[in-house]
Design a protein around this motif. Sequence first.
Motif, PDB file in Angstrom:
ATOM      1  N   ALA A   1       8.660  19.314  34.806  1.00 34.34           N
ATOM      2  CA  ALA A   1       7.279  18.921  35.122  1.00 34.34           C
ATOM      3  C   ALA A   1       6.609  18.198  33.968  1.00 34.34           C
ATOM      4  N   GLY A   2       7.093  18.421  32.741  1.00 32.06           N
ATOM      5  CA  GLY A   2       6.460  17.778  31.591  1.00 32.06           C
ATOM      6  C   GLY A   2       7.241  16.594  31.072  1.00 32.06           C
ATOM      7  N   ALA A   3       8.122  16.043  31.920  1.00 38.60           N
ATOM      8  CA  ALA A   3       8.991  14.965  31.452  1.00 38.60           C
ATOM      9  C   ALA A   3       8.249  13.661  31.206  1.00 38.60           C
ATOM     10  N   GLY A   4       7.086  13.501  31.791  1.00 39.35           N
ATOM     11  CA  GLY A   4       6.340  12.263  31.617  1.00 39.35           C
ATOM     12  C   GLY A   4       6.899  11.160  32.496  1.00 39.35           C
ATOM     13  N   ASP A   5       6.731   9.916  32.019  1.00 42.33           N
ATOM     14  CA  ASP A   5       7.191   8.798  32.832  1.00 42.33           C
ATOM     15  C   ASP A   5       8.616   8.408  32.448  1.00 42.33           C
ATOM     16  N   SER A   6       9.126   7.346  33.124  1.00 48.01           N
ATOM     17  CA  SER A   6      10.514   6.938  32.902  1.00 48.01           C
ATOM     18  C   SER A   6      10.733   6.433  31.480  1.00 48.01           C
ATOM     19  N   ALA A   7       9.780   5.715  30.940  1.00 50.40           N
ATOM     20  CA  ALA A   7       9.926   5.205  29.569  1.00 50.40           C
ATOM     21  C   ALA A   7      10.058   6.353  28.583  1.00 50.40           C
ATOM     22  N   THR A   8       9.242   7.399  28.762  1.00 52.31           N
ATOM     23  CA  THR A   8       9.309   8.565  27.871  1.00 52.31           C
ATOM     24  C   THR A   8      10.659   9.255  28.000  1.00 52.31           C
ATOM     25  N   ALA A   9      11.148   9.385  29.260  1.00 56.60           N
ATOM     26  CA  ALA A   9      12.439  10.034  29.492  1.00 56.60           C
ATOM     27  C   ALA A   9      13.570   9.249  28.841  1.00 56.60           C
ATOM     28  N   LEU A  10      13.551   7.936  28.976  1.00 56.00           N
ATOM     29  CA  LEU A  10      14.613   7.128  28.379  1.00 56.00           C
ATOM     30  C   LEU A  10      14.556   7.171  26.853  1.00 56.00           C
ATOM     31  N   ASP A  11      13.386   7.218  26.296  1.00 59.75           N
ATOM     32  CA  ASP A  11      13.257   7.313  24.843  1.00 59.75           C
ATOM     33  C   ASP A  11      13.790   8.656  24.351  1.00 59.75           C
ATOM     34  N   SER A  12      13.510   9.720  25.106  1.00 65.64           N
ATOM     35  CA  SER A  12      13.979  11.051  24.725  1.00 65.64           C
ATOM     36  C   SER A  12      15.502  11.137  24.762  1.00 65.64           C
ATOM     37  N   VAL A  13      16.112  10.604  25.840  1.00 68.42           N
ATOM     38  CA  VAL A  13      17.573  10.698  25.943  1.00 68.42           C
ATOM     39  C   VAL A  13      18.241   9.778  24.935  1.00 68.42           C
ATOM     40  N   ASP A  14      17.592   8.691  24.560  1.00 72.15           N
ATOM     41  CA  ASP A  14      18.154   7.801  23.548  1.00 72.15           C
ATOM     42  C   ASP A  14      18.204   8.512  22.193  1.00 72.15           C
ATOM     43  N   GLN A  15      17.187   9.292  21.886  1.00 71.81           N
ATOM     44  CA  GLN A  15      17.187  10.066  20.641  1.00 71.81           C
ATOM     45  C   GLN A  15      18.300  11.109  20.658  1.00 71.81           C
ATOM     46  N   ALA A  16      18.528  11.728  21.829  1.00 70.67           N
ATOM     47  CA  ALA A  16      19.602  12.705  21.956  1.00 70.67           C
ATOM     48  C   ALA A  16      20.957  12.032  21.731  1.00 70.67           C
ATOM     49  N   LEU A  17      21.134  10.842  22.266  1.00 64.24           N
ATOM     50  CA  LEU A  17      22.382  10.112  22.070  1.00 64.24           C
ATOM     51  C   LEU A  17      22.578   9.787  20.590  1.00 64.24           C
ATOM     52  N   TYR A  18      21.523   9.405  19.930  1.00 60.97           N
ATOM     53  CA  TYR A  18      21.609   9.090  18.511  1.00 60.97           C
ATOM     54  C   TYR A  18      22.091  10.310  17.716  1.00 60.97           C
ATOM     55  N   ARG A  19      21.624  11.498  18.115  1.00 62.50           N
ATOM     56  CA  ARG A  19      22.063  12.715  17.432  1.00 62.50           C
ATOM     57  C   ARG A  19      23.548  12.959  17.661  1.00 62.50           C
ATOM     58  N   ALA A  20      24.017  12.688  18.900  1.00 61.27           N
ATOM     59  CA  ALA A  20      25.439  12.879  19.186  1.00 61.27           C
ATOM     60  C   ALA A  20      26.289  11.917  18.361  1.00 61.27           C
ATOM     61  N   LYS A  21      25.845  10.712  18.212  1.00 58.25           N
ATOM     62  CA  LYS A  21      26.575   9.732  17.409  1.00 58.25           C
ATOM     63  C   LYS A  21      26.593  10.152  15.939  1.00 58.25           C
ATOM     64  N   SER A  22      25.462  10.684  15.493  1.00 60.37           N
ATOM     65  CA  SER A  22      25.337  11.063  14.086  1.00 60.37           C
ATOM     66  C   SER A  22      26.246  12.232  13.735  1.00 60.37           C
ATOM     67  N   ARG A  23      26.609  13.038  14.728  1.00 60.91           N
ATOM     68  CA  ARG A  23      27.440  14.211  14.489  1.00 60.91           C
ATOM     69  C   ARG A  23      28.938  13.894  14.504  1.00 60.91           C
ATOM     70  N   GLY A  24      29.269  12.641  14.632  1.00 58.48           N
ATOM     71  CA  GLY A  24      30.685  12.297  14.582  1.00 58.48           C
ATOM     72  C   GLY A  24      31.230  11.714  15.865  1.00 58.48           C
ATOM     73  N   ARG A  25      30.420  11.544  16.851  1.00 63.00           N
ATOM     74  CA  ARG A  25      30.809  10.916  18.122  1.00 63.00           C
ATOM     75  C   ARG A  25      31.753  11.826  18.929  1.00 63.00           C
ATOM     76  N   ASP A  26      32.078  11.345  20.162  1.00 63.49           N
ATOM     77  CA  ASP A  26      32.941  12.092  21.084  1.00 63.49           C
ATOM     78  C   ASP A  26      32.385  13.488  21.331  1.00 63.49           C
ATOM     79  N   GLN A  27      31.062  13.563  21.494  1.00 64.55           N
ATOM     80  CA  GLN A  27      30.447  14.852  21.750  1.00 64.55           C
ATOM     81  C   GLN A  27      29.110  14.698  22.456  1.00 64.55           C
ATOM     82  N   VAL A  28      28.466  15.839  22.723  1.00 66.50           N
ATOM     83  CA  VAL A  28      27.223  15.880  23.504  1.00 66.50           C
ATOM     84  C   VAL A  28      26.110  16.420  22.629  1.00 66.50           C
ATOM     85  N   ALA A  29      24.909  15.864  22.806  1.00 65.27           N
ATOM     86  CA  ALA A  29      23.745  16.383  22.075  1.00 65.27           C
ATOM     87  C   ALA A  29      22.558  16.409  23.026  1.00 65.27           C
TER      88      ALA A  29
END
Length: 425
Positions: free
Chosen positions: A397-425
């Motif tokens: 319910a607090g996800a906001g709009d699509s732009a906010t959601a895409l920005d949030s998941v992009d940050q999560a992806l960046y964390r997965a890449k930073s941890r060495g790749r081939d993983q989930v964050a």
Amino acid sequence: MTTLTTPLGDLTRSGEVALRILKTLPGTSVMVFDTELRVVMLTGTTHERYGYQSEQVEGTSMVESIAGRPEFAALLPRFREAIQGETAIFSFQMPGSDRWAEIETGPLRDDAGQIVGGVLVSRDVTEGLAAGRALDDAEALFTRVFEDAPTGMAIVSLEGAFLRVNGSVCEITGYPAERLLASTFQEITHPDDLGADLDYLARLTAGEIRNYQLEKRYLCANGEYVWIMLSVSIVRGEDDAPRYYVAQIEDISERKRGERDLRFRAEHDSLTGLINRPRFEKELTERIGPDRRHRRSSALLLLDLDGFKALNDTLGHQAGDRVLQHVAEIVSGRLREQDLFARIGGDEFAALIDDTDETRARGIAHELVELLRSSPVAIGERTVRVTASIGVTPLDAGAGDSATALDSVDQALYRAKSRGRDQVA
């Protein structure tokens, strides 16, 4: 023809009123003759157009008169038939003229029923015949235009029954004319299109609009639907009461297929067949936007291939394209039909997982990472191992709009890449 029953000797007395009335009728002449074919009386106007005056003709023999005018010889048998008790009605073109007369001949009887002569009534019907010919010509022209039109044309009753259809309607629908003439347009209209059509017809019948156009679908004889452009007008009587509808029917199936193809190409990635970023963002907005009626827990996944640029540089773009297709196939095979999966960038993919919480969404992301790791792709004689990093963000319910959601998941992806790749964050 009404047979006169007055003796010739009394005709000028008992028939005088009737003949005076006849004389006043424009384009009408009446001739009375005895059994010897002598003219007893001639009155009216038609005969004067052709050089006959009453005072010159009355008392003369018609045989002698016609002998001097052979072009009238065809009338003589009719006179003889009249004094034999026969009646006839026929059209006659006046010699040397473009005018036509309707001539009626019959016997004249006395009070005892004995034939004492005959009567000829001649009416100039030139204008009427011309109007009739014009009407016939108009009808013939309409028939040619109607039947030969490359566009479907139909005459439809106020209740919807087909009254007349041309060959093009039969070609469009696949039905023979007999089948269509035994049905209504309602029977072959797609249920989803019928309401709009009936609404337009009601407005047309009420006089609110003069005509209308509508794209709709007809059920064809082969069980499939064909898209048509329907143009409808109404024909009213002299009292302005509706009489029937005239419909023009154009097959627009090719145009519709072209539109679908254009829309598909505009909304899909040509390499993988997945929806593209604009379509994904539109769907994402509709699913998580504030206007959706029933909010459901869902999650957004963003997948990025590890080392894809180096693979492209080493093996070439064709190899890179095959890897992207491989990833699309592997991930699509794992997701459900209701989930939304798209290629949103060069080597980036996004998935919207409905009806799931964050824990389950992360589990799905780990499965995808494992599937890609364990599914190498063959490129020529080489086998290429593919890995990916995935970011996950819950959409509640607090996800906001699509732009906010895409920005949030992009940050999560960046964390997965930073941890060495081939993983989930």
